[in-house]
Each structure stands twice: as C-alpha cells, then as structure tokens.
Scaffold this motif. Sequence first.
Motif, mmCIF file in Angstrom:
data_model
loop_
_atom_site.group_PDB
_atom_site.id
_atom_site.type_symbol
_atom_site.label_atom_id
_atom_site.label_comp_id
_atom_site.label_asym_id
_atom_site.label_seq_id
_atom_site.Cartn_x
_atom_site.Cartn_y
_atom_site.Cartn_z
ATOM 1 N N SER A 127 0.844 -1.207 0.000
ATOM 2 C CA SER A 127 0.000 0.000 0.000
ATOM 3 C C SER A 127 0.878 1.257 0.000
ATOM 4 N N THR A 128 2.050 1.189 0.663
ATOM 5 C CA THR A 128 2.972 2.339 0.636
ATOM 6 C C THR A 128 3.503 2.515 -0.793
ATOM 7 N N ILE A 129 3.867 1.401 -1.431
ATOM 8 C CA ILE A 129 4.407 1.502 -2.804
ATOM 9 C C ILE A 129 3.327 2.083 -3.732
ATOM 10 N N GLU A 130 2.072 1.662 -3.529
ATOM 11 C CA GLU A 130 0.978 2.181 -4.366
ATOM 12 C C GLU A 130 0.858 3.698 -4.227
ATOM 13 N N ARG A 131 0.897 4.188 -2.988
ATOM 14 C CA ARG A 131 0.782 5.640 -2.774
ATOM 15 C C ARG A 131 1.942 6.382 -3.443
ATOM 16 N N ILE A 132 3.161 5.856 -3.257
ATOM 17 C CA ILE A 132 4.342 6.507 -3.840
ATOM 18 C C ILE A 132 4.202 6.549 -5.366
ATOM 19 N N ALA A 133 3.762 5.435 -5.962
ATOM 20 C CA ALA A 133 3.631 5.375 -7.427
ATOM 21 C C ALA A 133 2.582 6.381 -7.912
ATOM 22 N N GLU A 134 1.438 6.423 -7.229
ATOM 23 C CA GLU A 134 0.367 7.360 -7.635
ATOM 24 C C GLU A 134 0.873 8.806 -7.592
ATOM 25 N N GLU A 304 -9.800 -4.629 -11.134
ATOM 26 C CA GLU A 304 -9.030 -5.284 -10.064
ATOM 27 C C GLU A 304 -8.113 -6.384 -10.617
ATOM 28 N N GLU A 305 -8.324 -6.742 -11.894
ATOM 29 C CA GLU A 305 -7.541 -7.802 -12.545
ATOM 30 C C GLU A 305 -6.048 -7.442 -12.594
ATOM 31 N N LYS A 306 -5.177 -8.444 -12.447
ATOM 32 C CA LYS A 306 -3.737 -8.128 -12.489
ATOM 33 C C LYS A 306 -2.966 -9.088 -13.377
ATOM 34 N N GLU A 307 -3.696 -9.968 -14.071
ATOM 35 C CA GLU A 307 -3.015 -11.021 -14.817
ATOM 36 C C GLU A 307 -2.124 -10.471 -15.938
ATOM 37 N N TYR A 308 -2.659 -9.503 -16.684
ATOM 38 C CA TYR A 308 -1.882 -9.013 -17.819
ATOM 39 C C TYR A 308 -0.625 -8.273 -17.345
ATOM 40 N N SER A 309 -0.753 -7.477 -16.276
ATOM 41 C CA SER A 309 0.449 -6.763 -15.795
ATOM 42 C C SER A 309 1.514 -7.758 -15.331
ATOM 43 N N ARG A 310 1.092 -8.855 -14.692
ATOM 44 C CA ARG A 310 2.066 -9.873 -14.278
ATOM 45 C C ARG A 310 2.763 -10.470 -15.501
ATOM 46 N N MET A 311 1.971 -10.762 -16.545
ATOM 47 C CA MET A 311 2.555 -11.388 -17.741
ATOM 48 C C MET A 311 3.495 -10.419 -18.466
ATOM 49 N N VAL A 312 3.139 -9.135 -18.467
ATOM 50 C CA VAL A 312 4.012 -8.136 -19.107
ATOM 51 C C VAL A 312 5.351 -8.077 -18.357
ATOM 52 N N ALA A 313 5.283 -8.083 -17.019
ATOM 53 C CA ALA A 313 6.522 -8.029 -16.223
ATOM 54 C C ALA A 313 7.381 -9.271 -16.496
ATOM 55 N N GLN A 314 6.754 -10.445 -16.499
ATOM 56 C CA GLN A 314 7.505 -11.688 -16.751
ATOM 57 C C GLN A 314 8.144 -11.690 -18.142
ATOM 58 N N PHE A 397 9.328 -8.741 -3.990
ATOM 59 C CA PHE A 397 9.278 -7.288 -3.784
ATOM 60 C C PHE A 397 9.349 -6.579 -5.140
ATOM 61 N N ALA A 398 10.322 -6.999 -5.970
ATOM 62 C CA ALA A 398 10.520 -6.353 -7.277
ATOM 63 C C ALA A 398 9.327 -6.599 -8.195
ATOM 64 N N MET A 399 8.795 -7.828 -8.188
ATOM 65 C CA MET A 399 7.640 -8.125 -9.041
ATOM 66 C C MET A 399 6.435 -7.289 -8.605
ATOM 67 N N ALA A 400 6.266 -7.148 -7.275
ATOM 68 C CA ALA A 400 5.141 -6.344 -6.770
ATOM 69 C C ALA A 400 5.322 -4.883 -7.179
ATOM 70 N N GLU A 401 6.559 -4.376 -7.044
ATOM 71 C CA GLU A 401 6.801 -2.971 -7.396
ATOM 72 C C GLU A 401 6.560 -2.750 -8.888
ATOM 73 N N MET A 402 7.016 -3.688 -9.712
ATOM 74 C CA MET A 402 6.814 -3.542 -11.166
ATOM 75 C C MET A 402 5.331 -3.490 -11.504
ATOM 76 N N GLU A 403 4.597 -4.429 -10.907
ATOM 77 C CA GLU A 403 3.156 -4.510 -11.203
ATOM 78 C C GLU A 403 2.443 -3.223 -10.767
ATOM 79 N N ILE A 404 2.771 -2.751 -9.561
ATOM 80 C CA ILE A 404 2.100 -1.555 -9.026
ATOM 81 C C ILE A 404 2.410 -0.337 -9.900
ATOM 82 N N VAL A 405 3.686 -0.171 -10.251
ATOM 83 C CA VAL A 405 4.070 1.017 -11.040
ATOM 84 C C VAL A 405 3.466 0.937 -12.447
ATOM 85 N N MET A 406 3.515 -0.248 -13.058
ATOM 86 C CA MET A 406 2.945 -0.372 -14.414
ATOM 87 C C MET A 406 1.460 -0.032 -14.410
#
Length: 443
Positions: A127-134, A304-314, A397-406
């Motif tokens: 939630s902190t990473i989300e706020r920072i990204a926004e 709320e879906e996150k599948e595509y962002s995960r696949m883009v990061a991978q 941590f990195a995967m979560a940060e990538m997904e949140i920022v994307m």
Amino acid sequence: MAPEQSKSGHPGSSPSRPPRLKQPWPVQAWRIAHADNSIFDDARSRHGDVFQLSLGRIKWNFVAHPEAIKEVFTTSPDILHAGEGNEILATALGDRSVLLLDGKEHMRQRRLLLPSFHGEKLAKQTSTIERIAEEQVARIPRDRPFSMRTQSQKIALEVILEVVLGTASSGVEHDRLGEATKKLLDWLASGMRLFASQMLGPRSRAIRRMYRPVLEPLDKGLFALIRERRQATDLKERDDILSMLLLARDEDGQEMTDREIRDELVTLIVAGHETTATALAWAFERLTRCEGAAERLHRESLTEEKEYSRMVAQEALRLRPVLDFVLRLVKQPIEIAGYRFEPGDVITPSIYLVHRREDIYEDALAFRPDRWLDQQPGTYTWIPFGGGVRRCIGLSFAMAEMEIVMRAVARAGVLAPVGSDETPVQRFITTSPARGGEVLLPG
Ligand code: HEM
C-alpha cells in the motif's frame, strides 16, 4: 536436448575445457562492457551451449543450457562461490554484505534478511508503494516524451526511503538520506568507476579514497538512523525493513551489529534500485511496441484484474533481463555439462541466452506477454533473478513494485512509443535501454 555428458577427445580421458571464442580479448572485453550481446549469440552459434569468453586475465565460462544451469545452481555453495564473484561491489557494500559473503557467513546473513521479504510483510508494504507510485505518476508531463527510467528511479528511491529505511515521506532525515542515497547511486551508474575498481581492486586505498566523498554522508546518515531506531519502542509494529533487521536474531540468538545492518541496507539499496527501475524502463519500451498491448494494460489497470500486468513483467524480464548473467567462482575441481572446471575458473549462467532459446520459447525474440497464459516460469528456464541459494531475495518485492508502477502509469492513459526501438547500453551492472524507455502519455 541436454548437452552431451562428456567432452573428452578420447575414451577414458578426462573431460576437456570449454571451447574459446577466437577473437582478440580486448575486442571481447569491449563488446561485453558495451552490452553488445551479439557476442553471446556469436559464441553460442559457433561453439554450442558452453563456451569461454576472455576479458584478459579473467576468463568467463558461459553456460546456456537449462540442464547445465541446474547443475550450477544446485552445486554445493562450498564448491561454487557467488560472493567472491561479486567482489567488485565491495567498496560500497562493505564486507558484511550478503551479496559478497560465501558459505556459512552468507547463509547467516541471508537467513537474517529473508523474513523481511516474506509475503505477509510485503502485503503491508504494497500500500505504501501504491501511494508513492500514484504521487509520482501525477507529476508525469502529458503529451511530452518522458524517460520511464527517470520516473521509476524516483519511485524506487522513495520506496527505499520509506519501505526499507522507514523514514517518513517528508522531513529532514528523509531528505538528507535521500540526497546521499541518490548521490551514491548516480556515482555507481558510471561504468568507468566499475572499470577502475576492476583494475585497481575494490579494496585498494586509491579506490576507497575515490569513493569516500559519496560514501561518508550516506554512512553517517545510516549509522545515525540505526542508533536512533534501536531506541524505538514500537519496532514490532513497524513494517519497514530496518526495524525488522533490528529484531532479527541468528541461530545462536545473536542480533546484527550496526555495521552488519549498514552493509545490508546499502546492499538492498544498490541491488534493488537500478535493477527495478531498469526492468520497468524495458517493460514500457517493449510494451509500447507490441500491437494493442498498451491499450490492454490500460484497460486492465482500471479493474481489479492483475493477470496481464504480471505477464508483461515476466515477459519483459525474459526478453530484456536487466542482468545478462550471474557469476560463480570455482573453488574445487568440478565437471559441469561434461566440461572440466578448475579452482579459479568463473562459470557464468547466461540469463540472456537461456531466455532466447527457441526450444523453450516459441518465437523467442518476439515480445508476447500472452505466452505466459499457458506456461509457468521454469526454475532453470526463466532466471532473471538468478538461482539456487543465491536467488534474488527481492524477487517478490521487485515483481510487486513492477506490477504496481505499471498499473499506476497505465491508469493515466494509453502509453505511446517514442522514436525507434531502443538499443541496450551498459549502466552500472545492468543492461539498460539507451534512452531510458522513452514513452508518451496522451493529454
Ligand atoms: C527487477 C528487479 C531485480 C532483478 C532483475 C534482480 C536480480 C538479481 C540477481 C540476478 C541476483 C543474483 C542471483 C544469483 O547470483 O543467482 C540478485 C541478488 C540479490 N538481489 Fe536482486 N534483483 C532485483 C531486485 C531486487 C530488490 C528490489 C532487492 C531488495 C530490495 C534485491 C536484493 C537482492 C539481494 C540482497 C541479492 C543477493 C542474494 C544472495 O546473494 O543471497 N533485488 N538479484
């Protein structure tokens, strides 16, 4: 097909050494230092999945087959040392860094660090990473090209200050540490400095003197923060990594010293900042050049879906892996993929080549996030975070940060590409897009 089992010329004779690329070593060194990855493709097409490249005194033995990589990652850490292979970073990270240690000492530091990266802690940190990204995305100019790396570096720095160090988002301490951290990271980004460390030795007096002006302010700030945080009465309730390190105990019940904590904090800063920022820059560089992909990410980011962002990061980490290889120093004679290695040899699992194998990834050079719909990342076929007992501690941590920022950037609109495809350049230890992942958000 697995690599052949024994590479000896005669029956009963001992296995041979890997074939060498026949090219003057300064040319090879120059190509590697300038992220000219065609050297890996050339060597593999000439010599197969195991070959040797030369940087003068140092010889690197690349392995590009998943079976051989499995052998490397599962070999005892007493036989293959990763810490010694990362020696060049010693000036900044310090002697107690988990990245530089081997054997029992490495496992001790790793066990002390791991709980800070567990899922439940990460959930609180997101939630902190989300706020920072926004907050950062709101400042991105519209209708004008911008470098994604510059934006994601700002986000990654703020994440370090708040999530790793636990300093409040404004205040003198936050700003002073932020400035000192940025200074060190900018300093390290110059390839020439790494080259100088390689030549003179990272622990030499000359190199230490060269680093002093950037290390001293950061060390001063970090030691003061550690001392102050030790006095805090709410350590257990806090979610930042520094507080968790202060609470960590080893098998003998020992806590970490200030020096150990300083070295691990700088390690997390250095290992986590440039890597994540670069991964995001590549993700957007590739995404915006893939028909319909930016639009699809934009649409998903509004749900709320996150599948595509995960696949883009991978997929971005597969095709543009940030670090092209990892290093292991041989400490005892060993046979890998049918070749003989001696103490002092360096074995380098090639992330770049494994990720481009057509027998694993159909149409391997194409950026196709959808390939991950029916394919799981394999332990020895998708290795952007390395493997074995040295696998990146910050993976989730990195995967979560990538997904949140994307998702935060994509929510702001359908991103468009700027200019031609970006070529890879060497930045610090990463392979980075030449213009930092230049894209545009419509107004
Ligand atoms: C996309 C981002 C990242 C990439 C691509 C990446 C990649 C890697 C790789 C390739 C290694 C070496 C593994 C090996 O030798 O087998 C590594 C190690 C490490 N990474 Fe990351 N990393 C990323 C982000 C992070 C973050 C965010 C952190 C922490 C905040 C982190 C902390 C570490 C540490 C502490 C190690 C040393 C592990 C050990 O030696 O036991 N990394 N990383």
